[in-house]
Design a protein around this motif. Structure first.
Motif, short mmCIF file in Angstrom:
data_model
loop_
_atom_site.label_atom_id
_atom_site.label_comp_id
_atom_site.label_asym_id
_atom_site.label_seq_id
_atom_site.Cartn_x
_atom_site.Cartn_y
_atom_site.Cartn_z
N PRO A 48 6.24 17.51 -17.40
CA PRO A 48 6.64 17.63 -18.80
C PRO A 48 6.38 19.07 -19.25
O PRO A 48 5.29 19.60 -19.03
CB PRO A 48 5.71 16.66 -19.53
CG PRO A 48 5.06 15.82 -18.47
CD PRO A 48 5.09 16.61 -17.21
N GLY A 49 7.37 19.71 -19.84
CA GLY A 49 7.20 21.09 -20.29
C GLY A 49 8.44 21.91 -20.00
O GLY A 49 9.49 21.37 -19.68
N VAL A 71 10.24 17.79 -22.80
CA VAL A 71 9.72 16.80 -23.74
C VAL A 71 10.49 16.90 -25.07
O VAL A 71 10.97 15.91 -25.61
CB VAL A 71 8.21 16.97 -23.97
CG1 VAL A 71 7.71 15.95 -24.99
CG2 VAL A 71 7.46 16.82 -22.66
N THR A 72 10.65 18.13 -25.56
CA THR A 72 11.35 18.31 -26.84
C THR A 72 12.86 18.44 -26.67
O THR A 72 13.60 18.33 -27.63
CB THR A 72 10.85 19.59 -27.54
OG1 THR A 72 11.19 20.72 -26.70
CG2 THR A 72 9.34 19.57 -27.75
N MET B 237 5.55 7.71 -17.01
CA MET B 237 4.53 8.76 -16.84
C MET B 237 3.90 8.75 -15.45
O MET B 237 2.90 9.44 -15.21
CB MET B 237 3.45 8.62 -17.93
CG MET B 237 3.96 8.82 -19.34
SD MET B 237 5.04 10.26 -19.56
CE MET B 237 3.83 11.58 -19.48
N ASN B 238 4.46 8.00 -14.52
CA ASN B 238 3.88 7.90 -13.17
C ASN B 238 3.75 9.25 -12.48
O ASN B 238 2.74 9.54 -11.84
CB ASN B 238 4.74 6.97 -12.30
CG ASN B 238 4.44 5.50 -12.55
OD1 ASN B 238 3.33 5.15 -12.91
ND2 ASN B 238 5.43 4.66 -12.38
N TYR B 239 4.80 10.07 -12.59
CA TYR B 239 4.78 11.38 -11.92
C TYR B 239 3.60 12.20 -12.43
O TYR B 239 2.81 12.74 -11.66
CB TYR B 239 6.10 12.10 -12.18
CG TYR B 239 6.13 13.51 -11.64
CD1 TYR B 239 6.56 13.77 -10.35
CD2 TYR B 239 5.72 14.58 -12.45
CE1 TYR B 239 6.59 15.06 -9.86
CE2 TYR B 239 5.74 15.87 -11.97
CZ TYR B 239 6.18 16.11 -10.67
OH TYR B 239 6.19 17.39 -10.20
N ASP B 240 3.50 12.27 -13.75
CA ASP B 240 2.47 13.07 -14.39
C ASP B 240 1.07 12.53 -14.06
O ASP B 240 0.14 13.29 -13.83
CB ASP B 240 2.72 13.03 -15.90
CG ASP B 240 2.10 14.20 -16.61
OD1 ASP B 240 2.15 15.31 -16.06
OD2 ASP B 240 1.54 13.99 -17.70
N GLN B 299 17.23 15.59 -16.86
CA GLN B 299 15.83 15.15 -16.89
C GLN B 299 15.24 15.33 -18.28
O GLN B 299 15.43 16.36 -18.93
CB GLN B 299 15.02 15.98 -15.88
CG GLN B 299 15.23 15.55 -14.45
CD GLN B 299 14.63 16.53 -13.47
OE1 GLN B 299 15.36 17.27 -12.82
NE2 GLN B 299 13.32 16.54 -13.34
N LEU B 300 14.48 14.33 -18.71
CA LEU B 300 13.89 14.40 -20.04
C LEU B 300 12.77 13.37 -20.18
O LEU B 300 12.83 12.30 -19.58
CB LEU B 300 15.00 14.12 -21.09
CG LEU B 300 14.70 14.46 -22.54
CD1 LEU B 300 14.49 15.95 -22.70
CD2 LEU B 300 15.86 14.01 -23.43
#
Lengths: 88, 413
Positions: A48-49, A71-72, B237-240, B299-300
């Motif tokens: 994320p980022g 994310v945004t 959120m598994n990847y993170d 991707q998002l």
């Protein structure tokens, strides 16, 4: 309608673009172990980022890079691949 | 039953019995910590506590019970996959759904109405024949039906005879069905809580401590917890989360968007799906038309909805059933799907000892809830990965033993 600013054509409807995925390195396949080669093939940037990624403007077939926040969804910048800093 | 109801009705205070206890105080250590209080994590906790005698379990969630993809999926249950390994796994999932309400003493409203996938081209029809043959070999209910067969199963469908999207046939899967997603999660949570499992809501894991190649503890916003074993089952959120333990998963996250219309009288018995239109529909037990599922093209990590994706879903739905055009939308949402390169999940061991993966669920996590929970509990309790899960190991990518399930769903990927 969401706009994406193409470095060649200016702001266009995002539906005109194709997403080609995150930027990744081009390692020499002969210099890598099998495990690292598999990692190169299957693992893609997904943190994320802010992320550097490839996009294509379909009508003009122009491929460029964008930096986008995953994310945004804010597009930070778009630029021609020739402007890519070495090592990025 | 009648006497109990009468007794309850005649009491003056109508006592409330809570199925799921409020979040207790966090202990400094647990035998097993499960990250993610969605269907999968709760099912695993249930199987650990009921069948393996492991009760010292904490299920953590940064949000609330089953508020992630368990609440955001479109509740399709089926086993008509492409690979024999995938079919064997999801077949067990369907079998467990058939017995789930008895297992949990909780009505999950499992409704085995069958699923019908439409072919609008000869190529799709040929791929259906292959899927039907593989499915029959694996012992599931599946067959290719012709135009008359489609009309009989789904009389309201616009066959588009002579049109560009003429329905040439279908893949009929009588084993398919749907269930109430919240009930599945609540049922598992109630059973697990009754056997001593602690469910900690609003408890976010900020770090995973690894030493000597073995998982030691998780750090949360409410304190550090030493853990014998940890399972990652937190959907989008598994990847993170895996990255916090130094494990890089071959996962990319895309939002999947869906929506429901206002409720109408029951008219659509089967679950229907069109691969070409990237649209699937099911009528919920409340009468709402549940319409999915459009994957965003990039991707998002955001669960926002977009007009173009909703328009696309509406267009597909109205093409299949033109009389839906006057229905209004009631709700719209998105969930973050964790997609793997071969569109199959990643289950089993990770490179870190004691850290188990229940990841890569992408667009098919809900139907796997009971089987993933049961088999992951087996992994944690015995330390061995059962045969049915072995094809889904993370190291399949290093062995180039991929399980291609692309196209096994109508979601657009």
């Amino acid at each position: 309608m969401k706009l994406l600013s193409c470095p060649l054509n200016g702001p266009r409807n995002i539906e005109e673009f194709q997403y080609l995925g995150p930027l990744r390195g081009r390692p020499d396949p002969d210099a890598l172990s099998d495990a690292d080669w598999a990692r190169h093939l299957f693992r893609a940037e997904n943190r994320p980022g802010a992320m550097l990624e490839w996009w294509r403007h379909r009508p003009s077939n122009y491929v460029f890079l964008a930096e986008r926040h995953t994310v945004t969804n804010a597009v930070i910048r778009t630029f021609d691949p020739s402007e890519l800093e070495p090592g990025a | 039953m009648v006497l109990r109801l009468l007794k309850y009705g005649l009491r003056s205070d109508y006592p409330v019995t809570g199925d799921i206890p409020v979040t207790p105080t966090l202990k400094p250590a647990y035998d097993v910590v499960i990250i993610g209080a969605g269907g999968h994590g709760l099912a695993c906790a249930h199987y650990l506590s009921k069948y393996h005698g492991i009760h010292d379990v904490a299920v953590l969630d940064k949000g609330w019970l089953a508020g992630g993809n368990t609440a955001r999926n479109t509740t399709t249950i089926r086993s008509n996959y492409i690979t024999p390994q995938g079919i064997a796994f999801y077949k067990e999932g369907v079998t467990l759904y058939e017995a789930m309400s008895e297992e949990l003493d909780f009505n999950v409203m499992f409704s085995q109405r069958g699923q019908l996938t439409f072919a609008h081209s000869e190529a799709t029809l040929r791929s259906f024949h292959l899927r039907a043959e593989t499915g029959r070999h694996m012992g599931i209910g599946i067959e290719v039906v012709d135009q008359k067969g489609v009309e009989a199963l789904c009389p309201h469908l616009n066959m588009d005879y002579g049109g560009a999207l003429e329905v040439l046939g279908g893949l009929w899967h009588p084993d398919g069905g749907t269930a109430r997603h919240d009930a599945v999660a609540w049922g598992y949570a109630a059973q697990a809580a009754r056997r001593g499992v602690e469910i900690h809501q609003r408890t976010e894991v900020t770090a995973i401590e690894v030493a000597g190649g073995r998982v030691q503890a998780v750090v949360t916003n409410r304190g550090r917890i030493a853990a014998g074993q940890v399972m990652i089952a937190c959907g989008g959120m598994n990847y993170d989360m895996a990255l916090k333990a130094g494990v890089e998963l071959p996962i990319r996250c895309y939002p999947l968007q869906a929506m429901v219309t206002q409720p109408v009288k029951p008219w659509l018995h089967t679950l229907v799906s069109s691969v070409s239109l990237h649209t699937y529909l099911v009528q919920s037990s409340r009468g709402e038309m549940v319409i999915g599922g459009g994957s965003d093209p990039y991707q998002l990590y955001s669960t926002r909805s977009t007009l173009d994706m909703k328009e696309h879903l509406a267009e597909g739905a109205v093409h299949l059933f033109p009389f839906l055009k006057n229905l209004r939308l009631l709700r719209q949402w998105a969930g973050i799907t964790d997609m793997t390169p071969d569109y199959s999940p990643i289950m089993g061991e990770s490179p870190v000892d004691g850290l188990w993966l229940d990841c890569g669920w992408g667009t098919w996590g809900f139907k796997a809830t009971p089987v993933a929970g049961k088999r992951m509990a087996e992994c944690i309790a015995t330390g061995r990965v059962p045969e049915i899960l072995q094809p889904f190991a993370l190291e399949r990518f290093e062995r180039f033993a991929l399980l291609n399930e692309m196209g096994a769903t109508a979601a657009s990927h």
